[in-house]
Design an enzyme around this catalytic site. Structure first.
Site, mmCIF file in Angstrom:
data_model
loop_
_atom_site.group_PDB
_atom_site.id
_atom_site.type_symbol
_atom_site.label_atom_id
_atom_site.label_comp_id
_atom_site.label_asym_id
_atom_site.label_seq_id
_atom_site.Cartn_x
_atom_site.Cartn_y
_atom_site.Cartn_z
ATOM 1 C CB SER A 192 -58.279 0.775 -5.527
ATOM 2 O OG SER A 192 -58.960 1.569 -6.463
ATOM 3 N NE ARG A 193 -51.673 3.176 -2.337
ATOM 4 C CZ ARG A 193 -51.302 4.058 -3.286
ATOM 5 N NH1 ARG A 193 -51.511 3.802 -4.565
ATOM 6 N NH2 ARG A 193 -50.699 5.179 -2.953
ATOM 7 C CG LEU A 194 -57.721 -3.471 -4.470
ATOM 8 C CD1 LEU A 194 -59.075 -3.717 -5.122
ATOM 9 C CD2 LEU A 194 -57.689 -4.125 -3.082
#
Ligand SMILES: Cc1cc2nc3c(=O)[nH]c(=O)nc-3n(C[C@H](O)[C@H](O)[C@H](O)COP(=O)(O)O)c2cc1C
Length: 221
Positions: A192-194
């Protein structure tokens, strides 16, 4: 199909690993060596390739891939033509950034710092270790200059091969640069692009002989 659509649909989920503060080595050199070993073990193509950015005094940036040839307590060394575009940039603005794009591992490392030319002795000993053809190639190329066609370089190579059939001296226009890190960021892709981003930053107390100490900061992805 509109290639734009393909680009927009292209995405990987980064889920190979995590990077937490407790995993980090005490200094960025140790951490870098650890991740470089992983890149080599995972058979990343050219694991020692890094994209180095430089800038002109007018602020015009440029970037290119070079090969890391040494990494030690001083920093990250590469070799090149000193009169190339990057050579001129570094002579006038001795600062650089380097990115190691270890994409199969969903990782990148970003080094930023001052650039210091390696000694002539050190450049000479590395030059002497290169294959004969690469040594002649270094002599043959006025790197980054415009040439009329391929023949220019092939003819120069043939002439130099005749001139230096055995030992090839170190050209005075060829040498190395060490990027002395002020910061080194380790980036691990997450879902999630975290992503995890941990950056070592050198802090100094202002004394002339102070080599500084490293602080680690987590950056927002
Ligand atoms: C994988 C790879 C490794 C390279 N390694 C070097 C290198 O170690 N030294 C070098 O001068 N150029 C190297 N090059 C060529 C540079 O990317 C670049 O074309 C050249 O240095 C001229 O850059 P400049 O005109 O910006 O100075 C490499 C290119 C690639 C793709």
């Amino acid at each position: 199909m509109d290639p734009q659509h393909d680009l927009r649909a292209m995405r990987l989920s980064y889920d190979r690993d995590t990077l937490v503060e407790a995993d980090l080595r005490a200094d960025p050199l140790g951490q870098f060596r650890h991740w470089l070993a992983d890149a080599i073990a995972e058979a990343v193509v050219e694991p020692n390739a890094m994209v180095v950015s430089t800038v002109t005094p007018q602020g015009v940036p440029s970037a290119r891939t070079v090969l890391l040839k040494d990494v030690d307590a001083r920093g990250f060394a590469f070799y090149t033509n000193l009169r190339s575009r990057k050579g001129h940039d570094l002579a006038s603005t001795p600062r650089a950034a380097a990115v190691f794009p270890w994409l199969p591992l969903h990782r990148q490392v970003i080094v930023i710092g001052e650039a210091v030319e390696v000694s002539r002795d050190e450049a000479g000993s590395y030059f002497a270790s290169r294959p004969h053809g690469s040594q002649i190639g270094a002599w043959a190329s006025r790197q980054s200059e415009v040439i009329t066609d391929r023949a220019v370089i092939d003819e120069r190579y043939a002439d130099l091969l005749a001139r230096f059939p055995d030992e090839v001296p170190l050209p005075d226009f060829w040498g190395g640069w060490i990027i002395v890190p002020e910061s080194v960021e380790f980036w691990q892709g997450r879902e999630s692009r975290l992503h995890d981003r941990l950056r070592y930053r050198r802090v100094r107390d202002g004394g002339l002989d102070d080599a500084g100490a490293w602080v680690v900061e987590r950056l927002s992805p």
